[in-house]
Design a protein around this motif. Structure first.
Motif, mmCIF file in Angstrom:
data_model
loop_
_atom_site.group_PDB
_atom_site.id
_atom_site.type_symbol
_atom_site.label_atom_id
_atom_site.label_comp_id
_atom_site.label_asym_id
_atom_site.label_seq_id
_atom_site.Cartn_x
_atom_site.Cartn_y
_atom_site.Cartn_z
ATOM 1 N N PHE A 136 36.042 -24.159 -12.214
ATOM 2 C CA PHE A 136 34.782 -24.569 -12.837
ATOM 3 C C PHE A 136 35.099 -25.075 -14.247
ATOM 4 C CE2 PHE A 136 30.406 -24.234 -14.343
ATOM 5 C CZ PHE A 136 29.698 -24.546 -13.210
ATOM 6 N N VAL A 178 32.107 -28.982 -24.398
ATOM 7 C CA VAL A 178 31.398 -28.830 -25.668
ATOM 8 C C VAL A 178 31.799 -30.018 -26.548
ATOM 9 C CG1 VAL A 178 31.104 -27.396 -27.719
ATOM 10 C CG2 VAL A 178 31.448 -26.318 -25.491
ATOM 11 N N TYR A 213 33.339 -18.097 -24.745
ATOM 12 C CA TYR A 213 33.379 -18.474 -23.329
ATOM 13 C C TYR A 213 33.195 -17.217 -22.471
ATOM 14 C CZ TYR A 213 35.124 -23.138 -24.450
ATOM 15 O OH TYR A 213 35.245 -24.418 -24.916
ATOM 16 N N ILE A 254 31.498 -20.941 -15.900
ATOM 17 C CA ILE A 254 31.767 -20.722 -17.337
ATOM 18 C C ILE A 254 30.497 -20.988 -18.113
ATOM 19 C CG2 ILE A 254 33.233 -21.277 -19.301
ATOM 20 C CD1 ILE A 254 35.022 -22.811 -17.557
ATOM 21 N N ALA A 296 29.506 -21.602 -22.186
ATOM 22 C CA ALA A 296 29.985 -21.764 -23.576
ATOM 23 C C ALA A 296 28.819 -21.502 -24.516
ATOM 24 C CB ALA A 296 30.522 -23.169 -23.788
ATOM 25 N N ALA A 331 26.381 -23.581 -26.458
ATOM 26 C CA ALA A 331 27.166 -24.384 -27.423
ATOM 27 C C ALA A 331 27.357 -25.788 -26.868
ATOM 28 C CB ALA A 331 28.506 -23.704 -27.678
ATOM 29 N N ILE A 343 33.429 -20.619 -30.438
ATOM 30 C CA ILE A 343 32.809 -20.757 -29.110
ATOM 31 C C ILE A 343 33.123 -19.498 -28.327
ATOM 32 C CG2 ILE A 343 32.661 -22.111 -26.994
ATOM 33 C CD1 ILE A 343 33.829 -24.493 -28.506
#
Lengths: 165, 492
Positions: free
Chosen positions: B54, B58, A65, A33, A35, A54, A63
């Motif tokens: 995974f 943030v 993704y 992933i 971000a 981010a 955000i």
């Protein structure tokens, strides 16, 4: 009796020799992933938008993704299902999920997934009768992409956006 | 295709409106947004299943915001803002008022405070502010300069029991970093009202986690660590010296703050303003302003009213100029008349003069009244005390001075007044001296606290001169002190 033992030994040897070949040919999908968020920067006097990692975000920011998948195995992966709960403290942004494979959503924390128009729940109206209501995107709890097949060596990415509450 | 177009339009619309919130943050700074993605798939024969996962995290940043300025709480509901009471204060006295500053951001910030004052009809003025704790003790000493004030605030994600507020795990600062701590005051927003509580305990949890993360894509699943939310336990904020929530205890099991509302730490700031009037009969006034900004110098709020002139200031009451008033009356003792501006007399009649000194302004020091034995009269003296047995040799007691509470008889040579003054802690009433008993002889009267046989003392605006503001001068003390002096003469 001795002959029978030799036959059994030969059969076992053949089976052991065949096993590595069967185990070797299999899919191996990795997932990661990223971000990111969009920021405005000035380049050559013009304001342009740029995506940056981010690490920290402010409430109200979006955000993005991006979910990258790679099949590094030796055969195709079938019925590849990528599931991602909308993170706590965020809200799914309508229409932001990439249209890859079959895109479905959940409003019950991943128990069931459906296409947006079929995501309904019942509410009691003022008359006491139950009414069906189509869930709004801010009620989505999970996003899911179902990709029929990712060939060996194949890769791709799906993405969606959330807004930080 | 139509759906894609609509989706694209939706994204476009959101992108144009995607402006970071400033005052409406609903997630606490420091919150970890954890995203765990899972991929499930099968082999080519569609028989064997595999999984991989995974994660990425943030962190939510601080959205700075201004402090909410209100009057200090004195009941269950937080009040709004009003410039506090305009009273009267002795010139050189001190006006004091307490206000509340409450954080509204989504996390801890260091605010900047500064105070200014503009005086009118004053020779000098000053303004300072002190940060006080919930129990009234000093948290930060008085200053008239710029100072920092660290305050915490966070967004509620739930409650537990009747007294516990919940926040995202790992979002609150530790006590060593100035985070919420026992004894802090926090304001809880119920939507229609806000109530201040005391922090009873702080229990820090941790954010949710996942073992697979980083930069290398995963082929394996990991293990999840569940979030343990941060907690703040609160209790009633009892009144101390008129500041508190009147003992309103939390009952979150029946009335809880809405998820997403701010719980802000509150500081109580006590403002002291002083001024000395520079005109004889015109009182001094002072406009003061406490300005507060966030750590970046933005989001300024004021202890001050926008509708005042100058804007965003408050008026500290009237610093009273010294204003002693004196009134002399006379009555005929022999004919038993009342006090008046004039009296008629036959020869040998005894007259009594009443001199009234009233302080209608600020405290007067070195207060003395100089009089004379009227012409064609002779001062009457007494042997044991004023209005006692008449003395025939011109010695003994000749007058009486009163501050409205205590009365002292004055001797001609000022020899008896020291012992006659009221016992401490009552203030000294006064002294007096008669140069002679004959017409034209000087009669000197020295009034007030710290007066002596040779000099005047302080005539306060309050019967207790340490209470130099009208708001402090409460019963049994009284405002506007009046002194009276009586002496008698006999007409030739």
């Amino acid at each position: 009796m001795k002959r029978n033992i030799s036959l059994a030994t030969a059969t076992l040897t053949l089976m052991l020799a065949a096993l590595p070949l069967a185990a070797w040919a299999q899919p191996k999908v990795t997932i990661s992933i990223k971000a990111e968020k969009e920021v405005s920067v000035t380049a050559k006097g013009k304001a342009v938008k740029k995506r940056v990692a981010a690490k920290g975000v402010q409430p109200g920011e979006e955000i993005i993704y991006t979910l990258n998948y790679v099949n590094s195995g030796t055969e195709a992966a079938k019925n590849v299902v990528i599931s991602d709960p909308v993170p706590a403290g965020t809200q799914y942004i309508p229409g932001s999920a990439s249209e890859t494979g079959e895109l479905t959503f959940s409003i019950d924390k991943g128990k069931t997934f459906k296409k947006p128009t079929l995501l309904t729940y019942e509410v009691k109206a003022g008359t006491g009768k139950s009414e069906k209501k189509v869930a709004s995107p801010d009620e989505y709890t999970d996003v899911r992409w179902t990709i029929p097949q990712v060939p060996a060596g194949g890769k791709g990415a799906v993405s969606f956006k959330v807004k930080v509450k | 295709m139509k759906r894609n177009l609509l989706a694209a339009l939706a994204i476009s619309a959101l992108a144009s409106a995607g402006i970071p919130a400033t005052a409406s943050a609903s997630t606490t700074a420091g919150t970890t947004i954890l995203n765990v993605v899972t991929v499930d798939y099968k082999d080519a024969s569609n028989t064997t299943s595999f999984s991989a996962a995974f994660s990425t995290s943030v962190t939510v940043n601080l959205v700075k915001a201004g402090l909410n300025v209100t009057s200090a709480p004195d009941s269950a509901s937080m009040p709004g803002f009003n410039c506090l009471g305009i009273g009267s204060y002795a010139s050189g006295g001190t006006f004091s008022a307490s206000y509340a500053l409450t954080a509204t951001a989504n996390g801890q910030d260091t605010y900047k405070l500064s105070i200014t004052n503009t005086a009118h009809n004053a020779s000098s003025s000053s303004a300072s502010y002190t940060i006080v704790k919930a129990d009234g003790t000093t948290q930060a000493p008085a200053t008239s300069g710029v100072s920092d004030l660290l305050l915490n605030s966070a967004i509620v994600v739930g409650t537990s029991g009747n007294d516990t507020l919940l926040f995202p795990g790992g979002s609150l600062k530790a006590g060593t970093d100035g985070g919420f701590a026992k004894g802090d005051v926090v304001v809880v927003d119920y939507g229609t009202s806000k109530t201040a509580y005391l922090v009873k305990d702080v229990v820090l949890g941790h954010a949710a986690g996942y073992s697979v993360n980083g930069t290398v894509a995963s082929t394996a699943t990991g293990t999840a660590t569940a979030e343990v939310r941060d907690q703040i336990v609160v209790e009633a904020f009892a009144n101390v010296n008129g500041i508190g929530s009147a003992g309103a205890a939390p009952a979150f099991n029946t009335k809880a703050p809405a998820v997403g509302t701010v719980v802000g730490e509150m500081a109580i700031v006590k403002i002291d303003v002083s001024a000395a009037a520079n005109l004889k009969t015109t009182d001094a006034t002072v406009d003061y302003q406490l300005a507060v900004t966030d750590s970046s110098g933005n989001n300024t709020t004021y202890v001050g009213s926008a509708s005042n002139s100058p804007a965003n200031t408050c008026l500290a009451g009237n610093f009273l100029a010294t204003k002693l008033e004196i009134l002399k009356q006379v009555k005929n003792i022999t004919k038993n008349t009342g006090y008046g501006p004039n009296a008629t007399s036959d020869p040998r009649d005894v007259l009594e003069y009443l001199v009234t000194v009233t302080n209608n302004g600020g405290q007067a020091i070195a207060a003395a009244v100089i009089d004379n034995v009227p012409t064609y009269t002779k001062l009457v003296t007494f042997q044991d005390s004023y209005d006692g047995t008449v003395s025939t040799d011109g010695t003994g007691y000749f007058a009486q001075v009163s501050d409205g509470v205590n009365t002292v008889s004055l001797t001609v040579d000022a020899s008896g007044e020291v012992a006659a003054q009221p016992a401490s802690p009552a203030p000294t009433v006064g002294f007096g001296k008669a140069a002679a008993v004959t017409a034209g002889a000087a009669l000197n009267f020295y009034l007030g606290q710290d007066s002596s046989p040779t000099g005047g003392g302080t005539v306060p605006s309050c019967t207790d001169r340490t209470k130099n503001t009208q708001s402090l001068c409460v019963a049994p003390a009284s405002w506007n002190r009046t002194y009276t002096i009586k002496y008698r003469v006999q007409v030739d």
